[in-house]
Enzyme design. Structure first.
Site, PDB file in Angstrom:
ATOM      1  N   GLY A 186      -7.447  -7.926   2.878  1.00 30.76           N
ATOM      2  CA  GLY A 186      -6.483  -7.661   1.912  1.00 30.76           C
ATOM      3  C   GLY A 186      -5.606  -6.216   2.176  1.00 30.76           C
ATOM      4  O   GLY A 186      -4.996  -5.946   1.210  1.00 30.76           O
ATOM      5  N   ALA A 188      -2.956  -5.354   3.538  1.00 29.67           N
ATOM      6  CA  ALA A 188      -1.592  -5.412   3.293  1.00 29.67           C
ATOM      7  C   ALA A 188      -1.503  -5.677   1.949  1.00 29.67           C
ATOM      8  O   ALA A 188      -0.536  -5.175   1.331  1.00 29.67           O
ATOM      9  CB  ALA A 188      -0.981  -6.601   4.239  1.00 29.67           C
ATOM     10  N   ASP A 189      -2.100  -6.519   1.379  1.00 30.12           N
ATOM     11  CA  ASP A 189      -2.005  -7.038  -0.331  1.00 30.12           C
ATOM     12  C   ASP A 189      -2.242  -5.691  -1.065  1.00 30.12           C
ATOM     13  O   ASP A 189      -1.451  -5.488  -1.842  1.00 30.12           O
ATOM     14  CB  ASP A 189      -2.787  -8.042  -0.526  1.00 30.12           C
ATOM     15  CG  ASP A 189      -2.397  -9.412   0.188  1.00 30.12           C
ATOM     16  OD1 ASP A 189      -1.203  -9.644  -0.113  1.00 30.12           O
ATOM     17  OD2 ASP A 189      -3.319 -10.137   0.407  1.00 30.12           O
ATOM     18  N   THR A 190      -3.165  -4.986  -0.990  1.00 24.96           N
ATOM     19  CA  THR A 190      -3.636  -4.012  -1.943  1.00 24.96           C
ATOM     20  C   THR A 190      -2.623  -2.798  -1.546  1.00 24.96           C
ATOM     21  O   THR A 190      -1.881  -2.335  -2.496  1.00 24.96           O
ATOM     22  CB  THR A 190      -4.997  -3.564  -1.777  1.00 24.96           C
ATOM     23  OG1 THR A 190      -5.266  -3.233  -0.226  1.00 24.96           O
ATOM     24  CG2 THR A 190      -5.888  -4.595  -2.048  1.00 24.96           C
ATOM     25  N   GLY A 193       0.625  -3.830  -2.921  1.00 26.84           N
ATOM     26  CA  GLY A 193       0.725  -3.579  -4.610  1.00 26.84           C
ATOM     27  C   GLY A 193       0.560  -2.164  -4.946  1.00 26.84           C
ATOM     28  O   GLY A 193       1.280  -2.018  -6.157  1.00 26.84           O
TER      29      GLY A 193
END
Length: 413
Positions: A186, A188-190, A193
């Site tokens: 995660g 890239a996601d976090t 975000g």
């Protein structure tokens, strides 16, 4: 630095109290962004599909509740504390109308659906900004959405691993003779975000001057490209493509084995190398041709590593770190999750938030890392049950109890 701390227990407002955020979100990138805002005091209203909810409600790790009757998704708990959940079928006419009414009273909307999804439903930025010109509308996608920055991949869907791969991060992780590896699950996601939350803050500050909101466009590909700036800068300056495996610019750098685990070490300058060689009792290495410069030390890792690990072999991680710090050499132990939970510095920084989950009891999660000198502590409200706050939130926009029953009967909520 002036002493701005207040005694424990003194009430201090959190910086985003009063800010209303709608989260038309799923999986990680959008939910992580809104969790950061919720931790800072914003009221985050999470919009979920009736009966189904965010797909991460079905993602592990799974934990059985003490009553032995319900299985709880740790994957959902990770990114959804301090939020309210409203179930809403935004594909129905009634659901669209309700979301528009909510957006009319909101400050921010965050979404991370496939590009164009909300536009096709009449719920995109161009439509909602007509209802509420002050709305800050933030969209996280794989490759970005602003029309003036459209590229050939703009319509592609993406998970974090795709962004890591295309942004060059995966190419830098692992060994030269083996396939590329992913980094943290995660990442890239976090990181996307976090970038989105930063963009929202910029847009809110701009709104203070202009009175208008704007579209915040975050591309996960852009975010990973930016975090991989060292490799790109190296290529720009030298024309050489950096690869995974060995460090070529400076050394030693990496994790080195001590008696009970690994110690992380980075020696970027010759001065640091001089301090290190003195600490380990090998001052002759200062003038050795194999170790006189950063590139030489990097090129001769097979010579340097055994020397360092031989010295460390009789010492614990803590002893190695203590001796290196005393010599002015930054170092730290490679810690596992249980060691982080037991770390006294983590405790002093209160970086683990106690959350009272109605099914699991007290659980601990990582806190938002930003701290302000005069702001309240992060709350520990649990991730919401699916649709837990639907009635409460919709009553604010004039939805009466009888209408709520009718909407539920039709599957809108």
């Amino acid at each position: 630095m002036p002493d701005t701390a207040k005694p424990m227990g003194t009430e201090r407002a959190r910086p985003l109290e009063g800010l209303v955020v709608l989260g038309a979100e799923q999986f990680i990138a959008g939910p992580y962004c809104t969790m950061l805002l919720a931790d800072a005091g914003a009221e985050v209203i999470k919009i979920e599909r009736p009966g189904v909810g965010d797909p991460r409600r079905t993602i592990g790790p799974y934990v059985m509740a003490p009553d032995g009757k319900s299985r709880v998704s740790g994957g959902f708990l990770e990114y959804n504390r301090n939020k309210k959940s409203v179930t809403l079928n935004i594909q129905s006419p009634e659901g669209k109308d309700i979301l528009r009414r909510l957006a009319a009273q909101a400050d921010v909307l965050v979404e991370n659906f496939r590009p164009g999804t909300l536009d096709r439903l009449g719920l995109g930025y161009s439509q909602l900004s007509e209802i509420n010109p002050r709305l800050v509308y933030a969209a996280v996608s794989g490759f970005g959405q602003l029309p003036e920055y459209q590229g050939p991949y703009s319509s592609w869907p993406a998970f974090d691993i795709v962004a890591e791969a295309m942004g060059g991060v995966m190419h830098m992780v692992g060994f030269a003779d083996r396939p590329p590896l992913t980094t943290l699950y995660g990442l890239a996601d976090t990181y996307s975000g976090l970038v989105t939350a930063f963009g929202i803050m910029q847009a809110l500050w701009a709104r203070e001057r202009t009175g208008r909101g704007q579209f915040v466009d975050t591309s996960m590909y852009d975010a990973m490209l930016a975090i991989n700036e060292r490799a790109l800068a190296a290529y720009s300056l030298t024309g050489e493509v950096p690869g995974r495996g060995r460090e070529t610019i400076q050394g030693p750098r990496g994790a080195f084995l001590a008696k009970d685990g690994y110690v992380a070490l980075n020696i970027p300058t010759d001065d640091q190398w001089s301090r290190l060689t003195t600490a380990i009792g090998r001052p002759e290495l200062i003038e050795d041709e194999r170790t006189r410069s950063g590139p030489a030390r990097a090129a001769n890792e097979d010579f340097v590593r055994p020397i360092l690990e031989e010295w460390m072999s009789g010492l614990t991680k803590a002893e190695v770190v203590e001796r290196l710090l005393a010599a002015g050499v930054p170092a730290g132990p490679v810690q596992t999750a249980d060691e982080i939970f037991a770390c006294p510095h983590v405790a002093a920084r209160r970086m683990l938030v106690d959350i009272e989950d109605p099914r699991l009891g007290t659980i601990r999660m990582a806190r938002t890392p930003v701290r302000l000198s005069n702001a309240g502590e992060v709350e520990g409200r649990p991730a919401p049950g699916l649709g837990e706050h639907t009635g409460e939130v919709l009553s604010r926009i004039g939805v009466a109890p009888a209408e709520l029953e009718a909407l539920q009967a039709k599957g809108v909520i």
